[in-house]
Design an enzyme around this catalytic site. Sequence first.
Site, PDB file in Angstrom:
ATOM      1  N   HIS B  57      30.425  36.156 116.222  1.00  0.00           N
ATOM      2  CA  HIS B  57      31.005  35.114 115.515  1.00  0.00           C
ATOM      3  C   HIS B  57      32.625  34.862 116.193  1.00  0.00           C
ATOM      4  O   HIS B  57      33.656  34.498 115.739  1.00  0.00           O
ATOM      5  CB  HIS B  57      31.669  35.240 114.366  1.00  0.00           C
ATOM      6  CG  HIS B  57      29.679  35.919 113.769  1.00  0.00           C
ATOM      7  ND1 HIS B  57      29.323  35.339 113.354  1.00  0.00           N
ATOM      8  CD2 HIS B  57      29.673  37.623 113.232  1.00  0.00           C
ATOM      9  CE1 HIS B  57      28.487  35.618 113.183  1.00  0.00           C
ATOM     10  NE2 HIS B  57      28.263  36.383 112.648  1.00  0.00           N
ATOM     11  N   HIS B 215      24.719  33.313 110.824  1.00  0.00           N
ATOM     12  CA  HIS B 215      23.864  34.336 111.609  1.00  0.00           C
ATOM     13  C   HIS B 215      22.410  33.571 111.821  1.00  0.00           C
ATOM     14  O   HIS B 215      21.255  34.056 112.361  1.00  0.00           O
ATOM     15  CB  HIS B 215      23.116  35.570 110.931  1.00  0.00           C
ATOM     16  CG  HIS B 215      24.493  36.370 110.637  1.00  0.00           C
ATOM     17  ND1 HIS B 215      24.915  35.706 109.558  1.00  0.00           N
ATOM     18  CD2 HIS B 215      25.175  36.814 111.371  1.00  0.00           C
ATOM     19  CE1 HIS B 215      25.376  36.645 109.545  1.00  0.00           C
ATOM     20  NE2 HIS B 215      26.476  37.386 110.204  1.00  0.00           N
TER      21      HIS B 215
END
Lengths: 329, 329
Positions: B57, B215
């Site tokens: 991320h 995700h």
Amino acid sequence: MKKFINTVDSLLDESLSGFAQAHGDIVHFNPEPRYVSRIALSRPGKVALISGGGSGHEPLHTGFVGFGMLDAACPGQVFTSPTPDQMLAAAMAVENGGGVLFIVKNYAGDKMNFEIAAELLDRPHESLLVHDDVSIPEHQGMGRRGVAGTTLVEKMVGAAAESGYDLAACKALGERVVQRTASMGVALSSCTVPALGHPTFAIGEEEIELGVGIHGEKGRERMALVSASEIVEHLVRTIDQELKPAKAQPVLLHVNGLGATPLMELYLVYHLARQFWEQRGVTIARSLVGNFTTSLDMAGCSVTLSLLDEEMIRLWDAPVHTAALRWGC
Amino acid sequence: MKKFINTVDSLLDESLSGFAQAHGDIVHFNPEPRYVSRIALSRPGKVALISGGGSGHEPLHTGFVGFGMLDAACPGQVFTSPTPDQMLAAAMAVENGGGVLFIVKNYAGDKMNFEIAAELLDRPHESLLVHDDVSIPEHQGMGRRGVAGTTLVEKMVGAAAESGYDLAACKALGERVVQRTASMGVALSSCTVPALGHPTFAIGEEEIELGVGIHGEKGRERMALVSASEIVEHLVRTIDQELKPAKAQPVLLHVNGLGATPLMELYLVYHLARQFWEQRGVTIARSLVGNFTTSLDMAGCSVTLSLLDEEMIRLWDAPVHTAALRWGC
């Protein structure tokens, strides 16, 4: 073609409008002819720095307009040179007694149009050509392309202009930075120009394009996908042979993402490139990692090395306040 | 799988090493157990802010370690929660008399491991749960996920801790920011987790995934690829219905890239989202556009809106010096 887009024709203006709205404390967008300039005129007598080129490389150049870097940037359509009237209008808007330095990446269209604008401009002016891409031999065709080293040139010359260098001194400094800077890129994927609607070149699942340009031009060599260490070795060896940094030479190491490569991978590339030069005793004195000179949605990156001296370090560290680079203020 | 990678096992440490080398003036990387912390301890009595989560991320969270934001971040493997021993070691390293606030994105693994670390920690501590993703109903399953609003929470609570708020006040502020912040994302492509080697989900050339997580989880709804205006309308309407900003309400508008979407498109999305709220009389007081909470190489973006008050504006504007956000110092 999967993009956030309304129409191909409106993409650029909608994007530039958003850019100017998001950074209204720094820039103003003039839609006709298109240029982005600082919201306030620079101090009288300061050399005005103007760059520009095709869009699709953001944050270059619009993201570099602001205190300590550019006075204005002229965005063309995607991968298309801006026109002389854009450059001329920008120059008339921001020139404030110190003359204009045009910073031009070495591409035929950009060069020609900046030359025309310069001829038409009735104010003191100079042009600075950036040609840092060492993936092709120096004297082949149009010569070397201007790629990610442009960020370094615009930052250092920007700081110089801010601190009072005159037009000739800004140009001389810029030429020195260009001479001491070398870049090379690699693509894992092509990119899709909106007006075209499909990838510029085809590339297999197990292939990479070495020495790629920033417009989806093919590169120097197509090769098999290998480990990150092997890929980075190709880039840094070519750059190293060009610049031949001495032991203890302070350098700036810039790993630039071409658009679609995650930061996680860019830092890994940085780590490997840094290791290469540290093993040779070179001092990594300054670093820049991230997406600065992009090629739309291309997966890939470039490595740029710049041989620093005290003056360049001072100019790199000087305060800057733009959308894409900001420190010291 | 096309990535700059040596081995799946070494990716994270090679990347974190590069990150710490590139930002050696800000952070230190502890490899065993893995955490990234500020190079210098914060002043005695300051609340220590620690966050963490799966990698992939970036720049979240490691890029937010530094003055004015986090004291430490604990990176797990890609899309995998860090372990309690990482969090505990980070806490012991950075706690300096003011206690520890753990900032946790609402995912089962993260929540559980931060809870274990908190139980083991023999210092004053609190936890703050971020759950800003309004694409799914509030009380479904695990509840709402923590996504791009996390950047805002970490910035504002970071400034609060820096300016002397105590542990309870930091937590209360954080909860208020979470309550006033809503995000929703959309994916144009899936992403490829290195250990898996292929995209997490399949998506057609003419399809988009609305309400996607960070995700590679599937989203709320699969729909046909439509214009940017229509896509943005879906996001902003859902957010607007949640937060119901009043006329003249100052807000922060954050357009976040998920990894592979060019800045040019993100600014276009920002322009359209801004237009939506401006037409309703809402005041866009602060903006943030770029890749901050990414999902590896996913093409897509999210929109986050946060209802500001004077305190939040002051905390947002406060100086920050991290790898990913830097102003005022």
